[in-house]
Design a protein around this motif. Structure first.
Motif, PDB file in Angstrom:
ATOM      1  N   TYR A 133       0.841  -1.193   0.000  1.00  0.00           N
ATOM      2  CA  TYR A 133       0.000   0.000   0.000  1.00  0.00           C
ATOM      3  C   TYR A 133       0.878   1.245   0.000  1.00  0.00           C
ATOM      4  O   TYR A 133       1.945   1.256   0.605  1.00  0.00           O
ATOM      5  N   THR A 134       0.403   2.277  -0.684  1.00  0.00           N
ATOM      6  CA  THR A 134       1.034   3.582  -0.625  1.00  0.00           C
ATOM      7  C   THR A 134       0.025   4.567  -0.058  1.00  0.00           C
ATOM      8  O   THR A 134      -1.179   4.353  -0.157  1.00  0.00           O
ATOM      9  N   ALA A 135       0.534   5.645   0.523  1.00  0.00           N
ATOM     10  CA  ALA A 135      -0.335   6.706   1.041  1.00  0.00           C
ATOM     11  C   ALA A 135       0.316   8.046   0.735  1.00  0.00           C
ATOM     12  O   ALA A 135       1.516   8.237   0.983  1.00  0.00           O
ATOM     13  N   PHE A 136      -0.471   8.957   0.166  1.00  0.00           N
ATOM     14  CA  PHE A 136       0.023  10.269  -0.226  1.00  0.00           C
ATOM     15  C   PHE A 136      -0.953  11.341   0.231  1.00  0.00           C
ATOM     16  O   PHE A 136      -2.152  11.102   0.320  1.00  0.00           O
ATOM     17  N   ASP A 137      -0.443  12.550   0.440  1.00  0.00           N
ATOM     18  CA  ASP A 137      -1.313  13.677   0.738  1.00  0.00           C
ATOM     19  C   ASP A 137      -2.087  14.027  -0.523  1.00  0.00           C
ATOM     20  O   ASP A 137      -1.555  13.950  -1.632  1.00  0.00           O
ATOM     21  N   ALA A 138      -3.336  14.415  -0.378  1.00  0.00           N
ATOM     22  CA  ALA A 138      -4.179  14.745  -1.528  1.00  0.00           C
ATOM     23  C   ALA A 138      -4.021  16.199  -1.974  1.00  0.00           C
ATOM     24  O   ALA A 138      -4.751  16.663  -2.836  1.00  0.00           O
ATOM     25  N   ALA A 139      -3.049  16.919  -1.410  1.00  0.00           N
ATOM     26  CA  ALA A 139      -2.758  18.286  -1.834  1.00  0.00           C
ATOM     27  C   ALA A 139      -1.863  18.244  -3.074  1.00  0.00           C
ATOM     28  O   ALA A 139      -0.950  17.423  -3.164  1.00  0.00           O
ATOM     29  N   CYS A 140      -2.119  19.125  -4.034  1.00  0.00           N
ATOM     30  CA  CYS A 140      -1.275  19.217  -5.233  1.00  0.00           C
ATOM     31  C   CYS A 140       0.128  19.631  -4.801  1.00  0.00           C
ATOM     32  O   CYS A 140       0.298  20.686  -4.190  1.00  0.00           O
ATOM     33  N   PRO A 141       1.131  18.836  -5.121  1.00  0.00           N
ATOM     34  CA  PRO A 141       2.467  19.091  -4.589  1.00  0.00           C
ATOM     35  C   PRO A 141       3.216  20.257  -5.232  1.00  0.00           C
ATOM     36  O   PRO A 141       4.234  20.686  -4.715  1.00  0.00           O
ATOM     37  N   ASN A 142       2.735  20.765  -6.355  1.00  0.00           N
ATOM     38  CA  ASN A 142       3.429  21.848  -7.035  1.00  0.00           C
ATOM     39  C   ASN A 142       2.593  23.117  -7.135  1.00  0.00           C
ATOM     40  O   ASN A 142       2.799  23.944  -8.025  1.00  0.00           O
ATOM     41  N   GLN A 143       1.644  23.269  -6.224  1.00  0.00           N
ATOM     42  CA  GLN A 143       0.764  24.434  -6.201  1.00  0.00           C
ATOM     43  C   GLN A 143       0.646  24.950  -4.770  1.00  0.00           C
ATOM     44  O   GLN A 143       0.792  24.192  -3.814  1.00  0.00           O
ATOM     45  N   GLU A 144       0.344  26.239  -4.645  1.00  0.00           N
ATOM     46  CA  GLU A 144       0.067  26.802  -3.321  1.00  0.00           C
ATOM     47  C   GLU A 144      -1.101  26.039  -2.708  1.00  0.00           C
ATOM     48  O   GLU A 144      -2.065  25.705  -3.406  1.00  0.00           O
ATOM     49  N   LEU A 145      -1.047  25.783  -1.427  1.00  0.00           N
ATOM     50  CA  LEU A 145      -2.067  24.991  -0.735  1.00  0.00           C
ATOM     51  C   LEU A 145      -3.472  25.580  -0.888  1.00  0.00           C
ATOM     52  O   LEU A 145      -4.440  24.864  -1.076  1.00  0.00           O
ATOM     53  N   SER A 146      -3.572  26.892  -0.860  1.00  0.00           N
ATOM     54  CA  SER A 146      -4.878  27.537  -0.921  1.00  0.00           C
ATOM     55  C   SER A 146      -5.445  27.639  -2.337  1.00  0.00           C
ATOM     56  O   SER A 146      -6.611  27.973  -2.519  1.00  0.00           O
ATOM     57  N   SER A 147      -4.657  27.327  -3.349  1.00  0.00           N
ATOM     58  CA  SER A 147      -5.118  27.546  -4.725  1.00  0.00           C
ATOM     59  C   SER A 147      -5.848  26.353  -5.353  1.00  0.00           C
ATOM     60  O   SER A 147      -6.464  26.507  -6.396  1.00  0.00           O
ATOM     61  N   CYS A 148      -5.793  25.190  -4.750  1.00  0.00           N
ATOM     62  CA  CYS A 148      -6.392  23.995  -5.351  1.00  0.00           C
ATOM     63  C   CYS A 148      -7.238  23.232  -4.335  1.00  0.00           C
ATOM     64  O   CYS A 148      -6.935  23.236  -3.149  1.00  0.00           O
ATOM     65  N   VAL A 149      -8.262  22.551  -4.835  1.00  0.00           N
ATOM     66  CA  VAL A 149      -8.999  21.625  -3.972  1.00  0.00           C
ATOM     67  C   VAL A 149      -8.234  20.306  -3.958  1.00  0.00           C
ATOM     68  O   VAL A 149      -7.256  20.131  -4.687  1.00  0.00           O
ATOM     69  N   ALA A 150      -8.682  19.367  -3.158  1.00  0.00           N
ATOM     70  CA  ALA A 150      -8.001  18.074  -3.052  1.00  0.00           C
ATOM     71  C   ALA A 150      -7.926  17.378  -4.406  1.00  0.00           C
ATOM     72  O   ALA A 150      -8.801  17.544  -5.261  1.00  0.00           O
ATOM     73  N   MET A 151      -6.873  16.612  -4.589  1.00  0.00           N
ATOM     74  CA  MET A 151      -6.704  15.841  -5.813  1.00  0.00           C
ATOM     75  C   MET A 151      -7.802  14.788  -5.914  1.00  0.00           C
ATOM     76  O   MET A 151      -8.429  14.438  -4.922  1.00  0.00           O
ATOM     77  N   THR A 152      -8.008  14.285  -7.114  1.00  0.00           N
ATOM     78  CA  THR A 152      -8.968  13.206  -7.332  1.00  0.00           C
ATOM     79  C   THR A 152      -8.217  11.990  -7.854  1.00  0.00           C
ATOM     80  O   THR A 152      -7.092  12.104  -8.343  1.00  0.00           O
ATOM     81  N   ILE A 153      -8.852  10.838  -7.753  1.00  0.00           N
ATOM     82  CA  ILE A 153      -8.250   9.612  -8.263  1.00  0.00           C
ATOM     83  C   ILE A 153      -8.821   9.330  -9.646  1.00  0.00           C
ATOM     84  O   ILE A 153     -10.033   9.348  -9.846  1.00  0.00           O
ATOM     85  N   LYS A 154      -7.921   9.069 -10.587  1.00  0.00           N
ATOM     86  CA  LYS A 154      -8.297   8.698 -11.954  1.00  0.00           C
ATOM     87  C   LYS A 154      -7.515   7.435 -12.307  1.00  0.00           C
ATOM     88  O   LYS A 154      -6.339   7.505 -12.675  1.00  0.00           O
TER      89      LYS A 154
END
Length: 137
Positions: A74-95
């Motif tokens: 299993y892997t676990a990652f933060d759902a925050a976009c890693p190359n964007q300001e924290l306040s500029s994006c909503v959580a990532m989605t799974i595709k």
């Protein structure tokens, strides 16, 4: 000959440790304390019992935690976009087997965390005890 083998073993151990630390240094995502237990026998997490499936658990990390079954662990990652300001994006989605950033549509592998940008996904540790996953840092 023994000294050469010892050097090779110590070098590979050192490189594997430093690589893991580097992947979590990200100026956009703060170092939140994460201590999460997920019971895969519960309906919300039952997809994790099967390879190439993932779930997002909100309320942990910066924007939630993505947990993914790689087929060999299993892997676990933060759902925050890693190359964007924290306040500029909503959580990532799974595709499929990727996480997608809502801001720039960059896809990151849920096997490796890599996405072709400067910073990979912020990774957390995962321990397995029967049907319970423990995600932490």
């Amino acid at each position: 000959m023994k000294k050469i083998w010892l050097f090779i073993v110590l070098t590979s151990l050192f490189l594997s440790c430093s690589d893991n630390e580097r992947s979590n240094k990200n100026p956009y995502i703060p170092n939140y304390s994460v201590n999460l237990s997920v019971n895969m026998s519960l309906p919300a997490y039952s997809d994790l019992q099967f390879p190439s499936n993932g779930v997002i658990v909100s309320g942990f990390g910066a924007k939630g935690i993505i947990i993914f079954n790689t087929g060999s662990g299993y892997t676990a990652f933060d759902a925050a976009c890693p190359n964007q300001e924290l306040s500029s994006c909503v959580a990532m989605t799974i595709k499929g087997v990727n996480a997608v950033c809502s801001c720039d549509k960059t896809e990151y592998s849920l096997f490796t965390g890599l996405g072709g940008k400067e910073y990979p996904l912020k990774q957390y540790k995962v321990d397995v005890a029967g049907m319970v996953l423990h995600v932490y840092n």
